[in-house]
Scaffold this active site. Structure first.
Site: not given
Length: 360
Positions: A15, A158, A252
């Site tokens: 990240v 997330c 995702h």
């Protein structure tokens, strides 16, 4: 907008690396400090990262010779050089909470990608299109911390970024009662690549530690309200979640089943999505997608490969809306987990805080 001096705390992780790519040419934020663990401190970033750089784009020249500072022991020196920091450290939760509060108490705002403070009562957990008003709790947090400038703001988990934005405008108009969601989550969400996690090739793992609890609990804080000196979570909708790790690099996907208080038509739902925008679009923040929610009519869309980078990876894609035999409707939705879901969402939150005057 003034140019803010920025630090990235946890710069060597995945990240942290994503923050660096997003901020390389940012119009408001200029990276002045990179910090990481004591193992990396004192080395140039190029030396510290070695072969661990895992972004698709090369490491920018501007970062290579920057000397990495110690995220824990150099707080005094770091906070004198920056206006605020992004935090994406890999530590135990209680250590992260203490570290972020220490930065805040040094009068340095913290925009965190970590989960440690998501349920601290006076820490706003914000998706700028959905609950931007929660940043108004910051004066209460500053009072508790005894700070004038320092505070902590966090982004949500997330996986929520794929399905909660699709539900949010529907709840306002039609009242969402019950939600069942199954998320199919990329390996980058675990900070991994296929090179570092070969066991994920040709594999599915039906467990992600702590993820289902976050997926059921965090949406209710996003739907909550400020009451006095705390954010009180909503009690509805009711969420149940199952989270699965799949062999995908980034992106995702959520399969959503929803029951309403007042069932809309499919056409009404699609119109609601197409017309939805939030404070991020109103302020025309640099990282905000022009259109937040995109509905696809094709039976086989959205797909991770074709849609994850929509609007620079900051938009949410929705498709396959149809009636269900047990719930009212079902659909699928998709977001890029390290852009919208992680570093990009934190950058957008920092833009919101700057635009609303909280970084001054």
């Amino acid at each position: 907008m003034k140019m803010y001096k920025v630090g990235i705390v946890g710069a060597t992780g995945m990240v942290g690396q994503r923050f660096m790519t997003l901020l390389e040419n940012h119009p408001w934020f200029d990276v002045k400090v990179l910090a990481a663990s004591a193992r990396s401190a004192g080395k140039t970033y190029e030396e510290a990262i070695g072969s661990k750089w895992c972004m698709d784009t090369p490491l920018a020249e501007k970062y290579k010779k920057m000397v990495v500072m110690d995220a824990t022991n150099d707080i005094e020196a770091i906070t004198t050089q920056v206006d605020f920091v992004f935090c994406a450290v890999n530590m135990k939760k209680d250590e992260i909470k203490a570290l972020e509060e220490e930065y805040a108490k040094h009068e340095c705002p913290v925009v965190s990608n970590n989960s440690a403070h998501r349920f601290t009562d006076d820490v706003p957990m914000v998706v700028p299109e959905l609950n931007a008003q929660h940043i108004n709790i910051i004066p209460s947090q500053r009072k508790r911390l005894g700070t004038k400038r320092g505070f902590i703001a966090v982004k949500s988990n997330c996986s929520l970024q794929s399905y909660v934005p699709a539900l949010f405008p529907l709840h306002k108009k039609y009242g969402v009662k019950d939600v069942l969601v199954c998320t199919y989550q990329a390996i980058s969400g675990a900070g991994k690549t296929f090179e570092t996690w070969p066991d994920m090739i040709d594999n599915v793992i039906p467990f992600i530690g702590g993820e289902e609890e976050k997926s059921e609990k965090e949406p209710l804080k996003l739907w909550g309200n400020i009451e006095g000196d705390k954010i009180v979570s909503a009690t509805e909708p009711h969420f149940t979640a199952q989270c699965i790790r799949v062999p995908v690099s980034n992106g995702h996907l959520g399969a959503v089943f929803v029951r309403f208080e007042n069932k809309p038509s499919k056409e009404e739902m699609i119109e609601c999505w197409n017309q939805f925008s939030g404070r991020a679009q109103e302020l025309e923040l640099p990282s905000a997608p022009k259109q937040f929610l995109h509905y696809f009519t094709e039976d086989d869309r959205p797909q991770i490969k074709s849609e994850r980078m929509l609007e620079n990876g900051m938009a949410v894609s929705i498709g396959r809306l149809r009636e269900d035999t047990q719930y009212d409707y079902k659909f699928v939705c998709l977001s890029h987990n390290t852009l919208r879901g992680a570093a990009g969402g934190a950058v957008l939150l920092a833009e919101l805080l700057a635009a609303e005057g909280y970084m001054n």
